[in-house]
Design an enzyme around this catalytic site. Structure first.
Site, PDB file in Angstrom:
ATOM      1  N   LYS C  80      27.720 -64.634 -27.174  1.00 52.55           N
ATOM      2  CA  LYS C  80      29.049 -64.089 -26.858  1.00 52.55           C
ATOM      3  C   LYS C  80      29.445 -63.052 -27.911  1.00 52.55           C
ATOM      4  O   LYS C  80      29.146 -63.222 -29.097  1.00 52.55           O
ATOM      5  CB  LYS C  80      30.064 -65.241 -26.842  1.00 52.55           C
ATOM      6  CG  LYS C  80      31.465 -64.845 -26.384  1.00 52.55           C
ATOM      7  CD  LYS C  80      32.419 -66.042 -26.416  1.00 52.55           C
ATOM      8  CE  LYS C  80      33.809 -65.657 -25.905  1.00 52.55           C
ATOM      9  NZ  LYS C  80      34.753 -66.795 -25.940  1.00 52.55           N
ATOM     10  N   SER C 155      37.336 -67.464 -21.505  1.00 46.64           N
ATOM     11  CA  SER C 155      37.004 -66.130 -21.957  1.00 46.64           C
ATOM     12  C   SER C 155      35.508 -65.870 -22.056  1.00 46.64           C
ATOM     13  O   SER C 155      35.082 -64.713 -22.071  1.00 46.64           O
ATOM     14  CB  SER C 155      37.624 -65.887 -23.337  1.00 46.64           C
ATOM     15  OG  SER C 155      37.026 -66.740 -24.294  1.00 46.64           O
ATOM     16  N   SER C 179      37.553 -72.054 -22.942  1.00 48.27           N
ATOM     17  CA  SER C 179      36.797 -70.812 -22.741  1.00 48.27           C
ATOM     18  C   SER C 179      35.301 -70.995 -22.559  1.00 48.27           C
ATOM     19  O   SER C 179      34.612 -70.040 -22.193  1.00 48.27           O
ATOM     20  CB  SER C 179      37.032 -69.848 -23.911  1.00 48.27           C
ATOM     21  OG  SER C 179      38.261 -69.205 -23.781  1.00 48.27           O
TER      22      SER C 179
END
Lengths: 97, 488, 488
Positions: C80, C155, C179
């Site tokens: 990420k 997210s 997330s």
């Protein structure tokens, strides 16, 4: 909390150092007032005597012992990422106190 | 209406650790710009602070020295404000639960003259907390440049109560505080290097009233004389505002050294909305009671306690203790010398006069030797020197020569005396002959002496000393001259 | 090529050990798959196939020399964009950090490297991890591989979508309020958020420090367990990280821990706002556990409905401070309109941050500001402890808690973009877990009629990862949802 929560966007935006257009501010203001209204739910619970929870666990005394210096960054690491630099220093527009 | 001033101080002291408060980057004053940083110092994305335990111990030590309560638990808060010298745009500090609470500092006010001890009183502290230093801005013509070397250096912020009433008290407080901090080994307190910085809060109130008036905060006081001048200026300014029927605005003012005046920093309305909240990256510190007790036991004697003891136990006069006791190393040197030879006043004199003179002379010659610990002279040197003078082996006059010699070479005084043949002469026949010669050649001085001018004797002693190269025992010489004149 | 990119770590590790494949082959498969589908999925912000292949070659060389490290050696893992990888962009999907390159590795990355894993690409996300749909990326909108019209969740939407589409064998995400788990549920993969402190946050760009945790996305529970084993542990660079208690050989423990367990079902999680298809699906999952001999206990988490306001106060307050460092001074975006210290900050931040980030910074600044702190922030912190108390009480009775991961399956792009409150409510089942610091995992539990994945959340006790994994593993092995892959 006040009856009808309202954010003074200009004041808060200045505190947060965020430049926003009037349009952005009015849109955001309305949304945030909605959200703050939702936050009023918090008043439904009695928290008398409850210890505030700042951390997810109760560990204490976490530190580094020995006071031994470690490697430092060459100034080029900083100046390589800085938007403006001169003679190993970061340059910003003149700061007036 | 007469007004009285109320003064409080906030003092930032850089704590002398090898590494920074929340990361292991080292710090030293004067290093090339941005050579003492790392990812944490620069606030790079993804970095986290880790507490340097040495900063906690040193600050606790400072707190104990200043009579504070050491908190059982201290915590970390973020003070949020934007400034280009602040890498995270928040400062890690202790707002809610500081490490040291309360405290009081004994201060010595100036006496009526330099040689006379002044009154003592106590100044109450509010707290001492730890926080991190920001980087350093240098303002150029059109731009500002930033060096982050200083960022993250541990600072102890010492906050007094509004407990002083004049610039004189504030200066006395700062001097005593500085001595204590240096004694405790917590900081070198060199104001020129920014190791000690001071802000002053000043307010006025009608004499005899209790309620505090509106205060102003004066920043940028980076020398003791600035502190004095700025407080005096502010008292005068506020007095004239109040006497003119005006009122004082709560504001922050900046002292301008050049103009000798302060000006208001346009106080933006949000300037004090720091949005403190508990730092989620650092865990609370639980102080270990037994370690605190150990630290307390290791504390040095406080300077003014030492001064009292020296005056009482050694009968030293204020003129000596006032020089000796501001410097812990000098005191240790003094007490070590007493181990060699128990002559407090003589030894104190040597240290405060001769040693300090030589040290300062050495430092003027570019030899950075104004440090008792680093010179070649040991306490034993001074102890033995005093001893051989007392024993009449050399005169005080010769002693000065020996002192200079041993300061340079580090040789022991008895060895110097031996080597240079400086032993006081007790050869009465030779000296008597020289005395008679001096009397014969100085009829005028003999006459003056007979008329009661005892100082005239010196004119006779000079030639004898010269002829013996100073080795004549001065006391014996005195007696001998008197006897010979009276006889003649 | 036989679909290496859809295999599990366990399968690939066995193949590697048996010499049936190589890390270079696996990495090639992943690179080719990405090249083939990422134009549709848009999971990657950037990738460096050459660098990945060089790491793979090194892994194969190790293996040839008999020095293979373990199950992760040679396995490509997507990262990420909020986790720091040395010499790679660290943009957090923000214009603010468009040109920023990290000079260091996050601790979790260091640990994966030590385990031999291949660090592969930068995965899209909501800007600074703020969002539940990955629509808040400054660079691109990631699509849900199961239905490209829908969002992948957020997210960590890029991490979930890449995992689901076979563009990596596993991926890393971060979870502040759901997330990892919510996008895992919406993309039909396993996603796990560890006990707070189990994995170091060093190198994770902080959103809300007291809530953020790094965690894995994987195809199976066992794979997630293997990734956790590699990454966990106390880190001297993160003061909030802690040495784990209890069993940490999670993957091995799966084979031993067979239940039956006592599983809690909180009624509060099945009321208003839940999609009927999701409700039926999760009730079916609960029934399955019952059929396996588990005891299902009705429990109550009475403060659950307060989790959303508490979360959005605590998280935005911390974020407002954490994101203050993005100011255009030392790195990141600096506005060309910066003319003085104030506009340097306001213009750079105004231009650099997107709407959702601004919204949360304003909200967080407000709840900390003078006059509102007690009513919002302090109160939220107290209610947070009540929420933890609810869980502690529940865990006196049960081994784990079962809930839906998300109240709805993936929604269409743009559907909630203008209604932040509705978007915030999509985290309602996941955020209380972050507030309490507990571990939780989302596993695929079936599909809606429209063919969108649904996720079951298993919430464990603090450090109860081993049980949590075992419970999740039992369901996974009893079904074949995890074998389903999207048609792209």
């Amino acid at each position: 909390m006040s009856e009808t929560p309202h954010i003074d966007i200009d004041y808060v935006a200045k505190l947060a150092r965020l430049d926003m257009t009037e349009e952005e501010k009015s849109k955001l203001g309305a949304q945030l007032d909605d959200i703050l209204g939702y936050f009023d739910k918090l008043n439904s619970v009695d928290v008398e005597g409850v210890e505030p929870m700042a951390h997810a666990h109760r560990v204490t005394n976490v530190w580094r012992e020995g006071d031994q210096p470690d490697e430092t960054y060459a100034p080029e690491i900083l100046t390589g990422m800085a938007p403006d630099q001169r003679d190993n220093q970061v340059v910003v527009p003149k700061v007036v106190e | 209406m007469p007004y009285e001033a109320v003064v409080g101080l906030e003092i930032h002291v850089q704590i002398k650790t090898c590494t920074k408060m929340f990361t292991a980057a080292p710090y030293q004053y004067g290093a090339a710009p941005n050579t003492l940083t790392d990812a944490v110092v620069l606030g790079l994305p993804g970095t986290l602070p880790v507490l340097n335990y040495a900063a906690i111990e040193k600050c606790a030590k400072l707190g104990l020295m200043l009579g504070c309560e050491i908190a059982e638990v201290c915590k970390w808060d973020r003070k949020n404000y934007f400034y280009p010298d602040s890498p995270k745009n928040y400062q890690l500090t202790q707002n809610e639960e500081p490490l040291c609470v309360g405290g009081k500092v004994e201060i010595e006010l100036p006496g009526p003259s330099r040689n006379v001890e002044g009154d003592h009183r106590w100044v109450t502290l509010n707290r001492i907390h730890l926080e991190e230093d920001p980087g350093k801005l240098t303002h150029e013509a059109f731009e500002t440049v930033i060096d982050f070397n200083r960022a993250g250096v541990p600072l102890a912020e010492i906050v007094t109560e509004p407990d002083m009433s004049s610039s004189t008290e504030a200066v006395a407080f700062l001097n005593c505080l500085r001595n204590m901090i240096i004694y405790a080994g917590v900081s070198d307190c060199d104001m020129e290097k920014g190791q000690l910085r001071c802000d002053a809060n000043v307010s006025l109130r009608p004499v005899g009233t209790k309620k505090l008036g509106t205060r102003t905060e004066i920043k940028n006081l980076n020398s003791i004389s600035n502190v004095k001048a700025a407080i005096e200026y502010e008292i005068e300014r506020q007095t004239s505002v109040l006497e003119g029927g005006g009122s004082i605005a709560q504001e922050t003012r900046r002292w301008d050294v050049e103009s000798g005046s302060s000006f208001s920093l346009r106080s933006k309305e949000e300037a004090h909305d720091y949005r403190y909240f508990p730092d989620p990256d650092l865990m609370p510190v639980q102080m270990d009671r037994s370690r605190i007790n150990e630290l307390e036991a290791e504390l040095p004697e406080r300077p003014l306690d030492k001064q009292r003891r020296y005056q009482e136990a050694f009968k030293l006069p204020f003129t000596l203790t006032s020089v000796l006791c501001v410097n812990r190393e000098l005191c240790e040197f003094f007490e070590d010398a007493l181990q060699t030879y128990e002559a407090p006043k003589q030894i104190a004199n040597y240290i405060t006069n001769d040693l300090l003179r030589e040290l300062s002379a050495a430092s003027e010659h570019g030899d950075s030797a104004l440090d008792v610990g680093k010179c070649k002279l040991t306490p034993a040197h001074i102890g033995i020197l005093s001893k051989i003078i007392d024993e009449g082996i050399i005169s005080k006059q010769i002693g000065k020569e020996v002192f200079s010699e041993m300061f340079v070479t580090g040789e022991m005084p008895d060895a110097i005396v031996e080597k240079k043949g400086l032993k006081q002469s007790d050869d009465t026949d030779e000296i008597e002959a020289l005395c008679l010669e001096a009397i014969a050649c100085n009829a005028k001085a003999v006459g003056q002496y007979k008329e009661g001018n005892t100082k005239a004797l010196n004119a006779l002693k000079g030639p004898v000393m010269k002829a013996t190269k100073g080795k004549a025992n001065p006391a014996m010489l005195d007696d001998l001259l008197k006897r010979l004149i009276n006889k003649g | 090529m036989s679909d290496l990119h859809f295999k599990t770590i366990t399968e690939l590790a066995a193949m590697l050990a048996a010499g049936e494949t190589t890390s270079v082959s696996i990495t090639h498969a992943v690179i080719e798959r990405t090249a083939a589908v990422d134009a549709q999925v848009k999971a990657f912000l950037s990738s460096d196939p050459e660098d990945a292949l060089a790491q793979a070659e090194a892994s194969d060389e190790r293996r040839a020399l008999g020095r293979a490290i373990g199950s992760l050696d040679g396995i490509p893992i997507g990262i990420k964009d909020t986790l720091a990888v040395k010499d790679q962009h660290l943009r957090c999907a923000s214009k603010m950090l468009e040109n920023y390159v990290s000079p260091f590795d996050a601790t979790c990355i260091t640990k994966l490297r030590e385990a031999g894993a291949i660090i592969w690409g930068r995965l899209n996300m909501d800007e600074f991890a703020m969002g539940s749909s990955t629509e808040n990326s400054a660079f691109q909108t990631t699509c849900n591989p199961w239905n490209l019209e829908t969002i992948p969740g957020g997210s960590s939407g890029g991490s979930a979508a890449a995992m689901s589409a076979g563009e990596a064998i596993a991926t890393l995400g971060t979870d502040t309020g759901g997330s990892i788990r919510q996008p895992a549920a919406l993309c039909g993969v396993v996603g796990m958020k560890p006990t707070y402190g189990l994995i170091s946050r060093y190198g994770l760009v902080a959103f809300a420090s007291s809530l953020d945790q790094v965690g894995p996305f994987a195809r199976t529970v066992e794979d997630a367990a293997l990734l956790m084993e590699a990454m966990l542990g106390k880190d001297p660079l993160d003061s909030t990280s802690i040495a784990p208690e209890g069993e940490t050989n999670y993957a091995a423990a799966l084979k031993v821990k067979k239940g039956p367990w006592k599983l809690g079902v909180p009624q509060e999680f099945f009321g208003e706002g839940i999609d009927p298809e999701v409700k039926v699906n999760i009730e079916k999952a609960i029934d399955w556990y019952k059929e396996q001999g588990c005891e299902i206990v009705d429990i109550s988490l009475p403060h659950s409905e307060l989790a959303v306001p508490v979360y959005y106060i605590v998280a935005t307050a911390e974020a407002s401070s954490n994101l203050a460092r993005f100011d255009g001074v030392r790195y990141g975006h600096r506005s060309e309109e910066a003319k003085d210290a104030l506009t340097l900050f306001t213009k750079s931040r105004g231009e650099g941050f997107g709407d959702e980030v601004k919204r949360r910074i304003i909200l967080g600044t407000y709840v900390l500001s003078s006059g509102y702190y007690d009513a919002y922030y302090l109160r939220a912190q107290k209610v947070r402890r009540r929420i933890l108390g609810d869980f502690e009480k529940a865990f006196e009775q049960v081994d784990a808690i079962l809930t839906p991961t998300s109240p709805t399956p993936a929604f269409n792009r743009g559907e909630r973009a203008n209604d932040p409150l509705a978007m915030y409510l999509s985290d309602v089942y996941t955020i209380s877990v972050n507030l309490a610091g507990l571990p939780a995992i989302s596993i695929p539990s079936g599909f809606t009629e429209r063919g969108l994945p649904i996720g079951l959340q298993v919430i464990g006790k603090a450090f109860g990862e081993a049980d949590m994994f075992a419970i999740a593993n039992a369901f996974e092995q009893g079904h074949d949802y995890y074998k389903a892959v999207p048609a792209l």
